[in-house]
Design a protein around this motif. Sequence first.
Motif, short mmCIF file in Angstrom:
data_model
loop_
_atom_site.label_atom_id
_atom_site.label_comp_id
_atom_site.label_asym_id
_atom_site.label_seq_id
_atom_site.Cartn_x
_atom_site.Cartn_y
_atom_site.Cartn_z
N ASP A 295 -0.13 4.27 -5.76
CA ASP A 295 0.24 4.93 -4.50
C ASP A 295 -0.95 5.65 -3.88
O ASP A 295 -1.26 5.49 -2.69
CB ASP A 295 1.36 5.95 -4.76
CG ASP A 295 2.74 5.32 -4.61
OD1 ASP A 295 2.84 4.26 -3.97
OD2 ASP A 295 3.71 5.89 -5.12
N LYS A 299 -2.10 3.88 -0.50
CA LYS A 299 -1.45 4.42 0.69
C LYS A 299 -2.10 5.69 1.23
O LYS A 299 -1.93 6.02 2.39
CB LYS A 299 0.02 4.69 0.39
CG LYS A 299 0.81 3.44 0.03
CD LYS A 299 2.26 3.77 -0.26
CE LYS A 299 3.05 2.52 -0.63
NZ LYS A 299 4.45 2.82 -0.96
N VAL A 300 -2.78 6.42 0.37
CA VAL A 300 -3.39 7.68 0.82
C VAL A 300 -4.90 7.55 0.94
O VAL A 300 -5.49 7.89 1.96
CB VAL A 300 -3.02 8.83 -0.15
CG1 VAL A 300 -3.69 10.12 0.27
CG2 VAL A 300 -1.51 9.00 -0.22
N LYS A 308 -5.12 0.91 4.96
CA LYS A 308 -4.33 1.32 3.80
C LYS A 308 -3.77 0.08 3.11
O LYS A 308 -3.58 -0.97 3.73
CB LYS A 308 -3.17 2.23 4.24
CG LYS A 308 -3.61 3.48 5.01
CD LYS A 308 -4.35 4.46 4.14
CE LYS A 308 -4.85 5.65 4.94
NZ LYS A 308 -3.77 6.50 5.43
N LYS A 761 10.91 8.17 1.13
CA LYS A 761 9.75 7.33 1.47
C LYS A 761 10.20 5.94 1.92
O LYS A 761 9.69 5.42 2.92
CB LYS A 761 8.84 7.22 0.25
CG LYS A 761 7.61 6.34 0.46
CD LYS A 761 6.98 5.91 -0.85
CE LYS A 761 7.84 4.90 -1.58
NZ LYS A 761 7.18 4.35 -2.79
N LYS A 852 5.66 2.76 8.47
CA LYS A 852 4.73 2.57 7.36
C LYS A 852 3.29 2.79 7.81
O LYS A 852 2.90 2.34 8.88
CB LYS A 852 4.91 1.15 6.81
CG LYS A 852 4.59 1.00 5.35
CD LYS A 852 5.08 -0.36 4.85
CE LYS A 852 4.93 -0.46 3.34
NZ LYS A 852 5.44 -1.74 2.82
N LYS A 853 2.52 3.51 7.00
CA LYS A 853 1.10 3.81 7.20
C LYS A 853 0.85 4.86 8.27
O LYS A 853 -0.30 5.09 8.66
CB LYS A 853 0.31 2.53 7.50
CG LYS A 853 0.40 1.49 6.40
CD LYS A 853 -0.46 0.27 6.68
CE LYS A 853 -0.30 -0.78 5.56
NZ LYS A 853 -1.11 -1.98 5.80
N ALA A 855 1.25 8.97 9.80
CA ALA A 855 1.02 10.30 9.22
C ALA A 855 2.27 10.80 8.50
O ALA A 855 2.19 11.40 7.43
CB ALA A 855 0.59 11.28 10.31
N HIS A 857 4.55 8.95 7.16
CA HIS A 857 4.67 8.15 5.94
C HIS A 857 3.75 8.68 4.84
O HIS A 857 4.13 8.75 3.67
CB HIS A 857 4.33 6.69 6.25
CG HIS A 857 4.43 5.79 5.06
ND1 HIS A 857 3.37 5.05 4.61
CD2 HIS A 857 5.46 5.53 4.22
CE1 HIS A 857 3.73 4.35 3.54
NE2 HIS A 857 5.00 4.62 3.29
N ALA A 858 2.54 9.12 5.22
CA ALA A 858 1.62 9.68 4.25
C ALA A 858 2.21 10.92 3.59
O ALA A 858 2.09 11.13 2.38
CB ALA A 858 0.29 10.02 4.91
N VAL A 861 4.83 9.79 1.17
CA VAL A 861 4.20 9.22 -0.02
C VAL A 861 3.75 10.31 -0.97
O VAL A 861 3.91 10.20 -2.20
CB VAL A 861 3.01 8.31 0.37
CG1 VAL A 861 2.19 7.95 -0.85
CG2 VAL A 861 3.50 7.06 1.06
#
Length: 911
Positions: A295, A299-300, A308, A761, A852-853, A855, A857-858, A861
């Motif tokens: 993850d 993703k981050v 990402k 998420k 998805k992807k 801010a 979503h971050a 995550v």
Amino acid sequence: PGLQSRVSRSVGGSSLDMVSAHKALAVSLLLCLLAGPTLAASNGTVTPDHKEDLHPEAKASADAFIYTCGIIGVCFAGFLFFIVSRISLRGSESGDTESLLSTSRASDDELEAIYETIRAGARAFLWAEYQICFIFIACFSLVIFALVSHTNGPEGSTWDFDAGGLTAVTFVVGGLTSILSGFIGMMVAVYANARTAVSAKKEGEAGWMASFNAAFRAGGVMGFSLCAISMVVLYVLAVLYRSHFSVIDDKGKTWVNYKMLFECLAGYGLGGSAIAMFGRVGGGIFTKAADVGADLSGKVIGVGDGKKLDEDSPFNPACIADNVGDNVGDVAGMGSDLFGSFGEASCAAMLIGASSAAIAEAGWGALVFPLYISAFGILVCLGVSFVATDVYPVKKEEDIENVLKVQLFLTSVGMTVVLFPLAYGALPASIDLGATTGVTPLMCYVAVVSGLWGGCLIGFITELYTSHSYTPVRDVALSAETGAATNIIYGLALGYQSVILPVIIISLIMFTSVKMCGMYGVALAALGMLSTLATCLAIDVYGPISDNAGGIAEMAELPGEVRDKTDALDAAGNTTAAIGKGFAIGSAALVSLALFGAFITRASAAMAADDSLVIKGVNLLTPVVFSFIIFGAMIPYWFSALTMRSVGEAANAMVLEIARQFADIQGLSDSAGMDFHERAEHIAKGKKLVKPDYKACIAIATEASLREMIAPGVLVILSPILVGTFAGVEAVAGLLAGAIASSVQLAISMSNTGGAWDNAKKYTEKGELNGWFPFRDGRPINDLEWRDAAERYNGDAAMKQKVRMGNSEREVPVKQWLGDIEKTDQSRYVRIMMGDEPVVTVDGRKCLYAGKKSAAHAGAVVGDTVGDPLKDTSGPALNIVMKLMAIISVVFADFFMSINNGNGIFNCGTV
């Protein structure tokens, strides 16, 4: 042999798996058979503990019924496996007539390669872990033999090597059966994951039904095989020990020492829970080290230039380790955990029941009534299983959770019906259980049913707090508008709130069952909750199989329609996993209390009748008791600190390894940064894509999990032994009370918090937050009006964008629109994802993109990553903390009583 042959043909010569399984089972049965010649009835002295066998015919009936149900369970598991094995990894070879979505041969080849890599990683980890477990079983069995043999006789401390040796044998058999249960579940899960993904290739309803049925039936293989094997092995031990503890008097009458029989049998539950501890902790550390690493790195952290990666991208070095870990923790660990619950609850119920003269006089059928509950459970779960796959199958995404809930509900209804005649047929009309007298079969039935429906309610309440179909999880997802901090705060609050109703239910079950049937009632309530174990395991194992199927579909880059199905199955799987954890926690609480009662019963046997703890109770105001309640309540926090830190250290090493690979492996970042079409063009030009080193990440997770699982295990195993040795049985009673009360609250909170963050998420990744978050550019916004509009227009459908194609305009999905922008204007794409540029909705509002992807979503995550060790490592392992501490206390109770009459070396107690 037929099943082994079938596996060998289906997976290309992997008969080693089933050979190993057969060997483990053979060793367990061999131990029983080797003990057989010494376990025969003999002429001897009838002691006060011996009870006359007034109903010898009852044993034949019990033998026939329990063995028949066990055989049916194993055969049905084989039947389910046969159906799953018919699914070919290549849709064109499956023999199906349904139209399949066209997929390239390259994707099929990649799918098979990924499947084999996951299987190899799973086998490698299990073998490494089980080597340690075998060493532990051998060493700890010697400890059991030595300490249990030291008992408190009429003339003081004495040695009874018969009791110590037989308890050690049951411990070894229980440990090996637990290993076998986890192994079968693990191998079936990794066998079915790719087949679930392949089944999702089918179009429409056929795809939904085939993919769901593949995962659910594979879960059923573990559910039915575990229930049947564990029940039969336990019953075989009971029958052999019955012969050993039988005495024939001068008149030819048979007398049986049921007390010693079931005390020695308690080692079976200890073996199961000890292995479950290593499986849960080691597996939990493995899976979450890989998951958190995947993850964070994808993703981050990303691969540079704002790009990402999905955690299941084939270019994420931790993706294979992540998929292996799903099976290690949630399948092998859960299987061993619930096997331990079954063994401990059964042993506790039979041990407490043997202390009642009425049950002993009623015959063997009344004594093994707890096993009758499990046997009937196999039959009921078998009949109801066809509802989910044939009568009311899954035909669309919305059906998945409903079908699973209907399955759980119907099995509970079926058990409610069959348990009533069973209780009246097996139990005597009136039972005296220590201070509780006049117990009737109806009261026992109510105790079992209270546990049965309590478990069902806890499962549904867990779903309420962990499924994104309901408000609590959606509120957590919406909180990500302002970042990860608020998302974490909301998730913690949800976890604390989710404790309230399950604890009230567990408390009511305990009060009702103890009030009516004493501690025997609590053991029956635990067995009632576990009576639907075959169905609950099928539902629970369905989750990680679906999760793996989604990961394989992503890594093999199967068509979007396939991934939509597997993502939906995975989302429902997260909820079922949370339901399974709630079920496991509830049953663990009841099992632990039942074992607490068995400990008090066994310790009291060496006390004067009027002064025994069964009659007097444990005085809370005694200094040693109160002190150790506080100490015991601290143990779960100490344990959680060790496991959480272990996950953090292992995940940190994983992230550093992934960063090293992106820096050192030439071309990996470039390959990872391409989309599907760019990679296809790259390959078409004859160029090769650079793949990461998956084995390095698997090795890091394996080494960390095996190294770090030792300290938590030692803490739990030694705590009751040391407390009982130095401070006595009253201190152990306080220790158990504190640990049980603390573990229940902490386990529920951790599991539900992590589950809520995970599904929040996934709710974000589905695009369901789109339309909810306003783009604030300094203009005033009426929040109430905005919310009303967002309730009408939300999700990806609310963000369809109009694009000009030639002389006309057409609407395109927002994800397609963003994909085009990413190719043509990378800086604008980054601004949209970071929330610096709005996206206009179909009703004209300027909103932040929250899919998805993004801010948001971050932030989601980060919450999910924090929750990973809570829901999959520390939380589930706390079930075993309370159970293992309790069963150790039961097994070593006589040893504790042999030291200063139960007051310990320091003579702290008042016994």
